[in-house]
Design an enzyme around this catalytic site. Structure first.
Site, PDB file in Angstrom:
ATOM      1  CG  ASP A 174      -0.287  -0.179   2.522  1.00 22.66           C
ATOM      2  OD1 ASP A 174       0.872  -0.648   2.535  1.00 22.66           O
ATOM      3  OD2 ASP A 174      -0.900   0.146   3.554  1.00 22.66           O
ATOM      4  CD  GLU A 202       8.582  -1.572  11.438  1.00 21.38           C
ATOM      5  OE1 GLU A 202       8.421  -1.638  12.696  1.00 21.38           O
ATOM      6  OE2 GLU A 202       7.667  -1.285  10.654  1.00 21.38           O
TER       7      GLU A 202
HETATM    8  C1  UGA Z   1       3.012  -0.777   9.446  1.00 13.46           C
HETATM    9  C2  UGA Z   1       4.345  -1.052   8.781  1.00 13.46           C
HETATM   10  O1  UGA Z   1       4.535  -0.143   7.710  1.00 13.46           O
HETATM   11  C3  UGA Z   1       4.306  -2.487   8.250  1.00 13.46           C
HETATM   12  O2  UGA Z   1       5.447  -2.753   7.509  1.00 13.46           O
HETATM   13  C4  UGA Z   1       4.206  -3.417   9.435  1.00 13.46           C
HETATM   14  O3  UGA Z   1       4.091  -4.754   8.980  1.00 13.46           O
HETATM   15  C5  UGA Z   1       2.950  -3.090  10.202  1.00 13.46           C
HETATM   16  O4  UGA Z   1       2.853  -1.698  10.519  1.00 13.46           O
HETATM   17  C6  UGA Z   1       2.972  -3.905  11.490  1.00 13.46           C
HETATM   18  O5  UGA Z   1       3.217  -3.346  12.553  1.00 13.46           O
HETATM   19  O6  UGA Z   1       2.815  -5.122  11.388  1.00 13.46           O
HETATM   20  P1  UGA Z   1       0.592  -0.791   8.150  1.00 13.46           P
HETATM   21  O7  UGA Z   1       0.340   0.178   7.050  1.00 13.46           O
HETATM   22  O8  UGA Z   1      -0.102  -0.563   9.420  1.00 13.46           O
HETATM   23  O9  UGA Z   1       2.123  -0.932   8.352  1.00 13.46           O
HETATM   24  O10 UGA Z   1       0.318  -2.312   7.675  1.00 13.46           O
HETATM   25  P2  UGA Z   1      -0.365  -2.852   6.358  1.00 13.46           P
HETATM   26  O11 UGA Z   1       0.048  -2.040   5.190  1.00 13.46           O
HETATM   27  O12 UGA Z   1      -1.812  -3.032   6.609  1.00 13.46           O
HETATM   28  O13 UGA Z   1       0.307  -4.302   6.240  1.00 13.46           O
HETATM   29  C7  UGA Z   1       1.677  -4.478   5.925  1.00 13.46           C
HETATM   30  C8  UGA Z   1       1.826  -5.488   4.799  1.00 13.46           C
HETATM   31  O14 UGA Z   1       1.310  -6.742   5.207  1.00 13.46           O
HETATM   32  C9  UGA Z   1       1.092  -5.082   3.523  1.00 13.46           C
HETATM   33  O15 UGA Z   1       1.890  -5.350   2.409  1.00 13.46           O
HETATM   34  C10 UGA Z   1      -0.144  -5.949   3.541  1.00 13.46           C
HETATM   35  O16 UGA Z   1      -0.631  -6.285   2.253  1.00 13.46           O
HETATM   36  C11 UGA Z   1       0.319  -7.195   4.291  1.00 13.46           C
HETATM   37  N1  UGA Z   1      -0.768  -7.872   5.032  1.00 13.46           N
HETATM   38  C12 UGA Z   1      -1.627  -7.172   5.809  1.00 13.46           C
HETATM   39  C13 UGA Z   1      -0.906  -9.229   4.920  1.00 13.46           C
HETATM   40  O17 UGA Z   1      -0.128  -9.889   4.208  1.00 13.46           O
HETATM   41  N2  UGA Z   1      -1.923  -9.863   5.605  1.00 13.46           N
HETATM   42  C14 UGA Z   1      -2.813  -9.176   6.379  1.00 13.46           C
HETATM   43  O18 UGA Z   1      -3.725  -9.808   6.974  1.00 13.46           O
HETATM   44  C15 UGA Z   1      -2.656  -7.791   6.487  1.00 13.46           C
HETATM   45 MN    MN Z   2       0.651  -0.059   5.057  1.00 21.22          MN
END
Ligand code: UGA
Ligand code: MN
Length: 321
Positions: free
Chosen positions: A183, A268
């Protein structure tokens, strides 16, 4: 021969005529049916062949544009992703940017029990090397609709699988590892900034952590701390999008991986803590924001139920969203 005999002959002749007519009509009908069958088969074959041509065109395009240059390190971009209405839009934005980056290898890891056609097809049209993996986040670790979005770590199992894949398959390569969530928004320049990473490089990230820019504090070319809106006490106060790792350096630290249980926002930091010390970090893209932690706004699909009732099928029937 009496009158009865003549009538009998006429009757028989009429009967024969009827039978011939019947046979004629049936053979015409059978003929038409066979023709239609052949036409349908013909159309199916043409359709299949056209699809094969498309796949081959994509393959040729991929081979022609691979442009592997062994004099510069490969950038291994790891993207965890999961099925939802905005997924193709997100991945298309990434694909368009990554297509412009030389020597990039895209590793997409789906959070699912099997690989989807959507991602498979997307990677077919991606004109660079790519790897398609999948692993489902265990149910107890998965965000539920009512959970706060930050309450469970996302992408952990997927990134770890990609790291294991690299260890097994690319151990002799010169490369850089970068975690690119689906995203975010990436500038092409970012990849040239991180390509020279010797151990771990760090860079500013836009629109994250409640502030406009989070960045490493740099003094005399060294990272001396963090300029962030929260969590300044974290040893490495940096978002996933704000660092890159040298592949060979990573391979020397075999047990390093993302942890399943960490304090909120410490994913991280806990990861980097296993790899480097603050004074070893290499600041890059100093004074520039080349990646933005954009988040796609909550979707408005509130007319979808109405659409389904009105038309009898959902709005994406027969068309991939
Ligand atoms: C923040 C950080 O930018 C992420 O890199 C980190 O993984 C996350 O917090 C965390 O603390 O775990 P955020 O924007 O809140 O990110 O997270 P998302 O963008 O919703 O998810 C991170 C990645 O994991 C995305 O590429 C998303 O597609 C993937 N994801 C999300 C999954 O593979 N499965 C899920 O159920 C949700
Ligand atoms: Mn994100």
């Amino acid at each position: 021969m009496g009158a009865f005999g003549i009538r009998g002959m006429c009757w028989r002749r009429n009967r024969m005529k009827q039978i011939y007519a019947g046979l004629l009509v049936s053979s015409i009908l059978i003929g038409i049916w066979l023709l239609l069958q052949a036409q349908t088969e013909h159309n199916d074959t043409v359709f299949k062949l056209n699809q094969e041509i498309q796949t081959l065109r994509a393959k040729i395009h991929r081979i022609q544009t691979h442009e592997v240059d062994t004099s510069i390190p490969i950038i291994y971009v790891i993207t965890p992703t999961y099925t939802r209405p905005v997924q193709k839009a997100e991945l298309t934005r990434l694909m368009n940017a990554f297509t412009l980056v030389p020597n990039l290898h895209w590793i997409i890891v789906e959070d699912s029990s099997s690989k989807t056609d959507l991602v498979k097809n997307l990677l077919t049209s991606f004109p660079k090397p790519s790897t398609h993996l999948n692993i489902q986040t265990p149910a107890k670790m998965k965000l539920k609709p009512k959970d706060k979005w930050w309450s469970k770590p996302r992408g952990v199992f997927q990134r770890n699988l990609a790291l294991s894949w690299l260890k097994e398959n690319e151990k002799n390569k010169e490369g850089i590892i970068y975690f690119a969530d689906d995203d975010n928004t990436y500038s092409v320049d970012l990849f040239e900034e991180i390509r020279g990473t010797k151990r771990v490089s760090v860079l500013p990230v836009g629109l994250v952590g409640g502030v406009k820019v989070e960045k490493p504090q740099v003094s005399g070319g060294k990272v001396v701390g963090w300029e962030v809106g929260w969590g300044n006490e974290r040893p490495f106060a940096v978002d996933m999008a704000g660092f890159a790792i040298n592949l060979q350096y990573f391979l020397k630290h075999t047990d390093v991986k993302f942890l399943e249980q960490v304090k909120v926002g410490h994913q991280e930091s806990e990861f980097l803590f296993q790899l480097v010390s603050l004074d070893q970090l290499e600041p890059v893209a100093v004074g520039r924001v080349l990646v933005w932690h954009t988040r796609t706004q909550a979707l408005n699909l509130n007319r979808e139920d109405w659409f389904l009732k009105h038309y009898g099928y959902s709005s994406d029937t027969g068309i991939e969203l």
